[in-house]
Design a protein around this motif. Structure first.
Motif, short mmCIF file in Angstrom:
data_model
loop_
_atom_site.label_atom_id
_atom_site.label_comp_id
_atom_site.label_asym_id
_atom_site.label_seq_id
_atom_site.Cartn_x
_atom_site.Cartn_y
_atom_site.Cartn_z
N LEU A 16 0.83 -1.20 0.00
CA LEU A 16 0.00 0.00 0.00
C LEU A 16 0.87 1.26 0.00
O LEU A 16 0.68 2.16 -0.80
N ILE A 17 1.83 1.28 0.91
CA ILE A 17 2.65 2.49 1.05
C ILE A 17 3.53 2.68 -0.18
O ILE A 17 3.68 3.77 -0.71
N ARG A 18 4.07 1.58 -0.67
CA ARG A 18 4.95 1.64 -1.83
C ARG A 18 4.21 2.14 -3.08
O ARG A 18 4.65 3.05 -3.76
N ILE A 19 3.05 1.54 -3.34
CA ILE A 19 2.33 1.89 -4.57
C ILE A 19 1.71 3.29 -4.47
O ILE A 19 1.73 4.06 -5.41
N ALA A 20 1.19 3.62 -3.29
CA ALA A 20 0.63 4.96 -3.12
C ALA A 20 1.71 6.01 -3.37
O ALA A 20 1.47 7.02 -4.03
N ASP A 59 1.40 -5.90 -5.06
CA ASP A 59 1.64 -4.58 -5.66
C ASP A 59 0.62 -4.32 -6.77
O ASP A 59 0.06 -3.24 -6.88
N LYS A 60 0.40 -5.34 -7.58
CA LYS A 60 -0.53 -5.17 -8.69
C LYS A 60 -1.97 -5.03 -8.18
O LYS A 60 -2.75 -4.24 -8.71
N ILE A 61 -2.30 -5.81 -7.15
CA ILE A 61 -3.64 -5.72 -6.58
C ILE A 61 -3.90 -4.31 -6.06
O ILE A 61 -4.92 -3.69 -6.34
#
Lengths: 321, 324
Positions: free
Chosen positions: B80-84, B279-281
């Motif tokens: 969550l934190i990485r993709i955001a 990550d993709k989700i």
């Protein structure tokens, strides 16, 4: 006497509605206007009056653009969300690219996990906001950290009591940080104090699973340690894999103490004796400190530490003579 | 002297708004131009103003005092934190009983990361903003989920290709939900269509320590030569219990487990794993919650994301195992 919302609106040349939207972080406001309103409000000493003002806590973290940060961030995040929940607060995550938003009112307090100079210098002036750092790096902030020195002492005493005299230390070579340098200093001083040698290797973090073998071999060959201390949550599992390939019997030929990786360290073969952090205790302590700052106590900088626990499992035994 | 955005723009031969876009909406600027602007900015010591106009998404989570997400939560929070961050989205975390206040926050949307039945039942109450559920099916709510059926099939295909026909399945999820049931169903369906013997062992998380050894003993008694253990950390737990009863992996038994970041690859032996593409989700869920036009499947309730099978050393052909 603080300014009113209309004074801010007038000074900034915008409508009262716009000022309100800025403080409610409505994304429809143009960035430049939001910036202007923020600066004006700050200059006039305007404190947004909302019922919900004090319901959000900022968690300031380093930019997380690339690879994962291991488990610690998510574990401390879960603990902080839980502790915030008990106080009817929610947690709002800020990375350096969001720091301009930190001025936007609405925050009850902030908790910082920042450690890079560049991020700390990018912070806006937070003098009105109670801030507690969970990293022992920012001289102006109150802090709550793990007691790194006590942890090292606990582990070393345990090994020395078991009869170890040649103790090695293998650490990940990343950005120099307070925790690592404190651990290394403690390690050196405690061993010196006991007239015992220190053997130390640092390794670069690489994704190749077996790259560690080189550093391990060097450490084992030069120092012939009978026990190794492994800080870092994901270090032990890598080291144990490499030792397995090098054909080392654990703990018969080498004792290990690692950092507890929740849910898994106890299932390693052999189950790993660990130093365990306590993210819940850190969170509670951090919130308690924020409360006391809000109550006007603690004008001076406060520093708290939380002790490590040693979890005894099967990876340490007396050295073979 | 402080370097301004105009200085950078002038030197780069672009407009100030282009410079701003480089730092805030990089996708909208040509790579060549962006590179030039960044090089000049770095050279002149310009520190960019990031836009204050940033979308904020709520993240609905469990109250950790009542329900701990364990290793799965750690991986999900990391994603969550990485993709955001990558998408310049800010996240605000709400525990499930605070979802009424979601509507007061000017959020663009919300992601649901709750997994207990009681919490799941509350999610549809959010009407004011789009909500996308992560890895859970909630009637009437958009979701992005791991494709459990294809995951189990991949694991079974892999074991079948190695000659395994007697396969055990140990199910020990943190909560028994649709994913658990789907996996079991997929396992049983697969077995029905092929010359397999299948053994199902269900383990309650709270009793894992006692139930796993018992389940393993039962699987061995029935001649299983391979086991599938979904769930992030259970592969490690099961290997530990195999070690305790003196069974070697993969010599005595092959294992396909759920991937646990930073760990599965270092086990002795490194584990063959099904990796959820979290990550993709998260990325797709953010896209759906923003209602971005590239989301073609906006009208479909659930978007499925494939598992990856990572073949390491915990699975081996049947003939090299000491017993068949």
């Amino acid at each position: 006497m603080g300014a009113t919302i209309s004074e801010v609106a007038k000074e900034a040349g915008v409508s009262v509605g716009t000022v309100s939207r800025v403080f409610h972080r409505n994304p429809s406001v143009n960035a430049d206007i939001a910036e202007k309103v923020n600066i004006t409000a700050h200059k006039l000493g305007y404190v947004p009056r909302q019922s919900s003002k004090e319901d959000t806590i900022a968690l300031m973290i380093e930019q997380q653009e690339s690879t994962g940060t291991g488990g610690y961030l998510s574990i401390i995040l879960e603990a902080l969300v839980g502790e915030a929940h008990k106080r009817n607060l929610r947690v709002d995550v800020f990375q350096p690219s969001d720091f301009t938003l930190l001025r936007n009112g609405f925050l009850a307090a902030a908790i910082s996990l920042l450690y890079r100079e560049s991020s700390l210098s990018a912070l806006p002036n937070l003098s009105d906001l109670p801030v507690v750092s969970l990293k022992e790096i920012t001289p102006s902030f109150h802090s709550v950290c793990m007691n790194e020195r006590q942890g090292v002492e606990l582990a070393l005493n345990y090994l020395i009591d078991a009869g170890h005299k040649r103790i090695g230390y293998l650490s990940l070579h990343d950005e120099l940080n307070w925790a690592r340098s404190t651990r290394e200093t403690a390690m050196r001083e405690i061993l010196e104090d006991r007239n015992l040698p220190l053997f130390k290797e640092q390794f670069q973090n690489v994704s190749e699973p077996l790259a560690l073998a080189h550093y391990l071999n060097k450490l084992l060959y030069i120092g012939k340690p009978t026990a190794i201390l492994l800080p870092g949550e994901n270090t032990a599992v890598q080291v144990m894999r490499n030792l397995n390939i090098l054909g080392k019997q654990l703990p018969e030929e080498l004792s290990l103490i690692g950092h507890e990786s929740r849910y898994v360290s106890k299932y390693f073969s052999p189950p790993l004796t660990c130093l365990a952090q306590d993210p819940e205790a850190i969170s509670q302590q951090a919130f308690a400190l924020l409360d006391s700052i809000n109550n006007g106590e603690n004008k001076k900088r406060q520093r708290f530490t939380v002790d490590y626990q040693l979890i005894e499992r099967d990876s340490v035994m007396p050295p073979k003579l | 002297m402080k370097i301004s955005i105009t200085d950078i723009a002038k030197e780069a031969g672009v407009s100030p708004s282009t410079v701003s876009r480089v730092f805030n909406e990089r996708d909208k600027v040509k790579a060549k131009v962006a590179d030039r602007v960044i090089a000049i900015a770095a050279n002149r010591g310009y520190s960019p103003h990031y836009s204050t106009k940033r979308e904020t998404l709520g993240v609905i989570v469990e109250d950790p005092d009542r329900f701990r997400m364990e290793s799965y939560g750690a991986m999900l929070y990391n994603s969550l934190i990485r993709i955001a961050s990558r998408r310049h989205i800010r996240l605000e975390f709400f525990t499930i009983d605070k979802i009424n206040s979601l509507k007061d926050r000017h959020l663009r949307g919300a992601l649901s990361a709750v997994f207990t039945e009681a919490s799941i039942a509350s999610v549809p109450k959010v009407k004011s903003i789009p909500v996308v559920a992560l890895n859970v099916l909630i009637p009437g709510v958009l979701s992005v989920c791991s494709d459990e059926v294809s995951g189990i099939r991949k694991a079974m295909d892999h074991l079948a290709s190695l000659g395994h026909k007697r396969i055990g399945f140990i199910s020990c999820d943190i909560v028994t939900n649709w994913a658990t049931l789907k996996r079991i169903e997929a396992f049983e369906d697969y077995v029905k269509q092929s010359p397999f013997e299948a053994f199902l062992g269900q383990v309650q998380r709270s009793n894992g320590e006692t139930e796993i050894p018992r389940t393993l003993a039962a699987l061995f008694k029935r001649g299983a030569t391979a086991i599938i253990v979904p769930g992030e950390r259970w592969g490690i737990t099961v290997m530990h219990h195999l070690d305790l009863i003196g069974k070697s992996v993969p010599e005595d038994i092959s294992i396909v487990a759920g991937e646990f970041e930073h760990n599965s690859e270092f086990l002795n032996p490194p584990q063959t794993c099904l990796r959820q593409n979290l990550d993709k989700i998260v990325d797709l869920a953010i896209e759906r919650s923003l209602g971005e036009p590239s989301t073609k499947k906006l009208t479909e309730e659930t978007v499925w994301v494939d598992f990856d099978l990572i073949v390491r050393e915990s699975t081996a052909p049947l003939m090299t195992q000491s017993k068949a």
